[in-house]
Design a protein around this motif. Structure first.
Motif: not given
Length: 281
Positions: A135-140, A193-198
């Motif tokens: 998800t972080a790559s999509s955020a980038l 942008i927080a892309t970390t697990p719960a």
């Protein structure tokens, strides 16, 4: 329009998949659009089972939604992918053409952009990303068009750091890498942008600044997250995972059905109802 007898089936694939809200969102769209001959299901499919599943599809299929762990595994099984999907080597949407051609797309990236713009975020001078997964790559990729300056990614390992540097170079983003131990510094950025697990970012809630900017937390359950609740209490703007889920689903519906405008408000309301919790934070 693709609402013919030959193309009326769609589904979401992944493992695990029982939690997916995609059927609720897509079925709501079909009902609102009067697509009575369309259906949308969910199937538990892992990487090993994916090739057989794809080969078993007949001409009634219009499209597929892909979740983990299939976003990269699907690519060799397709006839082509869009530039957006290629930019992050991840496909979350497959559209079947009238000739049976399978085209992969990525609606996560434009979905992120749409969710942010809905909250008035069109451009920021800098940004921070918590995490370094898919998800972080999509955020980038989303930030490549929204962020005028550097993006700092807070990661836990050297391997993840290398991956994020690679994505930054590929996407043309001025990426800076910082250790997760310093993640509280991220919260002063205009956009986080927080892309970390719960639960992974819960401990950062105590470091939310007095006047925070915008937080985009990609989780939608549980909601609000500890960080999102604290952020909102401090007066900051919060974009949630349901916002992303709905916006990317809107784009999927439009691509699969060839209908120009999917019913965003109705789909969001259906998602809120399915989760059974207030969405405001």
């Amino acid at each position: 329009m693709a609402s013919t007898d030959a193309h009326h089936r769609a589904a979401v694939l992944g493992s695990p998949i029982a939690h997916s809200l995609s059927p609720v969102l897509h079925r709501t769209a079909y009902a609102e659009l009067g697509l009575d001959d369309w259906s949308y299901d969910r199937f538990e499919v892992d990487e090993q089972a994916l090739p057989g599943f794809i080969e078993g599809l007949d001409g009634s299929w219009a499209g597929l939604s892909l979740t983990m762990p299939l976003k990269r595994a699907i690519i060799p099984l397709l006839d082509g992918i869009t530039d957006t999907a290629a930019s992050v080597e991840a496909v979350n949407t497959v559209v079947f053409g009238e000739d049976g051609r399978r085209t992969g797309d990525n609606t996560d990236i434009p979905g992120m952009i749409a969710a942010l713009r809905e909250r008035g975020v069109d451009k920021v001078e800098s940004a921070a990303i918590l995490g370094a997964g898919a998800t972080a790559s999509s955020a980038l990729a989303a930030l490549s068009g929204l962020c005028a300056g550097p993006v700092t990614a807070y990661v836990r390992s050297a391997a993840r750091a290398d991956e994020m540097r690679g994505w930054g170079e590929r996407l043309g983003v001025d990426i800076r890498i910082a250790d997760w131990a310093e993640a509280d510094r991220a919260l002063t950025a205009p956009l986080v942008i927080a892309t970390t697990p719960a639960g992974a970012a819960d401990a950062l809630a105590g470091a939310v600044p007095v006047s925070p900017g915008t937080l985009f937390d990609v989780l939608y359950e549980p909601w609000p997250t500890v960080l999102a609740a604290r952020w909102s209490a401090a007066g900051g703007a919060v974009v949630g995972g349901l916002d992303l889920l709905v916006h990317q689903a809107v784009l999927q519906v439009e691509r699969m059905t060839d209908i120009r405008t999917a019913p965003l408000a109705a789909m969001r309301a259906a998602g809120e109802g399915a989760l059974g919790v207030p969405r405001a934070v």
